[in-house]
Write a protein that holds these residues in place. Structure first.
Motif, short mmCIF file in Angstrom:
data_model
loop_
_atom_site.label_atom_id
_atom_site.label_comp_id
_atom_site.label_asym_id
_atom_site.label_seq_id
_atom_site.Cartn_x
_atom_site.Cartn_y
_atom_site.Cartn_z
N GLU A 1 7.79 -14.33 7.58
CA GLU A 1 6.58 -14.55 6.79
C GLU A 1 5.52 -13.56 7.28
O GLU A 1 5.22 -13.51 8.47
N ASP A 2 5.01 -12.78 6.36
CA ASP A 2 4.12 -11.68 6.73
C ASP A 2 2.96 -11.65 5.74
O ASP A 2 3.11 -11.21 4.61
N HIS A 3 1.80 -12.13 6.18
CA HIS A 3 0.64 -12.19 5.30
C HIS A 3 -0.06 -10.84 5.17
O HIS A 3 -0.73 -10.57 4.18
N ASN A 4 0.11 -10.00 6.17
CA ASN A 4 -0.43 -8.65 6.13
C ASN A 4 0.75 -7.68 6.06
O ASN A 4 1.75 -7.88 6.72
N ALA A 5 0.61 -6.66 5.27
CA ALA A 5 1.69 -5.68 5.16
C ALA A 5 1.81 -4.94 6.49
O ALA A 5 1.00 -4.09 6.81
N SER A 6 2.81 -5.33 7.28
CA SER A 6 2.91 -4.78 8.64
C SER A 6 4.22 -4.03 8.89
O SER A 6 4.54 -3.72 10.03
N MET A 7 4.95 -3.75 7.84
CA MET A 7 6.15 -2.92 7.99
C MET A 7 5.88 -1.57 7.34
O MET A 7 5.62 -1.49 6.14
N LYS A 8 5.93 -0.54 8.14
CA LYS A 8 5.66 0.82 7.63
C LYS A 8 6.97 1.53 7.37
O LYS A 8 7.89 1.51 8.19
N VAL A 9 7.04 2.17 6.20
CA VAL A 9 8.18 3.03 5.87
C VAL A 9 7.64 4.44 5.69
O VAL A 9 6.78 4.68 4.85
N LYS B 1 0.86 -1.19 0.00
CA LYS B 1 0.00 0.00 0.00
C LYS B 1 0.89 1.23 0.00
O LYS B 1 1.78 1.36 0.85
N ASP B 2 0.67 2.13 -0.92
CA ASP B 2 1.44 3.37 -1.00
C ASP B 2 0.50 4.53 -0.73
O ASP B 2 -0.44 4.78 -1.48
N ARG B 3 0.75 5.22 0.37
CA ARG B 3 -0.11 6.33 0.79
C ARG B 3 0.53 7.69 0.48
O ARG B 3 0.12 8.69 1.02
N GLY B 4 1.53 7.71 -0.35
CA GLY B 4 2.19 8.96 -0.72
C GLY B 4 3.36 9.28 0.20
O GLY B 4 4.50 9.24 -0.22
N TYR B 5 3.08 9.59 1.46
CA TYR B 5 4.17 9.91 2.39
C TYR B 5 4.64 8.70 3.19
O TYR B 5 5.64 8.76 3.89
N TYR B 6 3.91 7.59 3.11
CA TYR B 6 4.39 6.34 3.71
C TYR B 6 3.89 5.15 2.90
O TYR B 6 2.95 5.27 2.13
N GLY B 7 4.54 4.02 3.10
CA GLY B 7 4.14 2.79 2.43
C GLY B 7 4.09 1.65 3.43
O GLY B 7 4.85 1.64 4.41
N MET B 8 3.20 0.70 3.17
CA MET B 8 3.10 -0.51 3.99
C MET B 8 3.65 -1.68 3.18
O MET B 8 3.19 -1.95 2.07
N TYR B 9 4.63 -2.35 3.74
CA TYR B 9 5.34 -3.44 3.09
C TYR B 9 5.11 -4.74 3.85
O TYR B 9 4.88 -4.74 5.05
N HIS B 10 5.26 -5.85 3.13
CA HIS B 10 5.37 -7.15 3.80
C HIS B 10 6.79 -7.20 4.35
O HIS B 10 7.75 -6.89 3.64
N SER B 11 6.92 -7.58 5.59
CA SER B 11 8.23 -7.60 6.22
C SER B 11 9.16 -8.56 5.48
O SER B 11 8.80 -9.71 5.24
N PRO B 12 10.36 -8.11 5.13
CA PRO B 12 11.31 -9.00 4.46
C PRO B 12 12.03 -9.92 5.44
O PRO B 12 12.81 -10.77 5.03
N PHE B 13 11.75 -9.78 6.76
CA PHE B 13 12.46 -10.54 7.77
C PHE B 13 11.72 -11.76 8.27
O PHE B 13 12.25 -12.53 9.07
#
Length: 81
Positions: A37-45, A23-35
């Protein structure tokens, strides 16, 4: 302490690794954790502040911490195979 490494965009670094936001919200994005198994995008940048947090583990930081953590994770993954 200021280091030149902190000028590296987390968004660009992850894209170079083939990791893109779910999910890209413009000023932040939600990623699947690369560290893990992450079924929900729970890493925020946060693209403006150039910081990340993995809500599944509570860990986060700047670009240098992300690079360090990714390198350690990749080595552990290689050793497991």
């Amino acid at each position: 302490m200021y280091t030149k490494g902190n000028n590296i965009s987390i968004r660009s670094y992850l894209a170079e690794k083939g990791i893109y936001p779910e999910k890209d919200r413009g000023y932040y994005g939600m990623y699947h954790s690369p560290f893990r198994e992450d079924h929900n995008a729970s890493m925020k940048v946060d693209f403006n502040q150039n910081v990340w947090i993995d809500y599944g583990t509570g860990k986060g930081g700047g670009i240098l911490k992300l690079i360090e953590k990714l390198e350690i994770f990749q080595k552990m993954k290689q050793n497991a195979n």
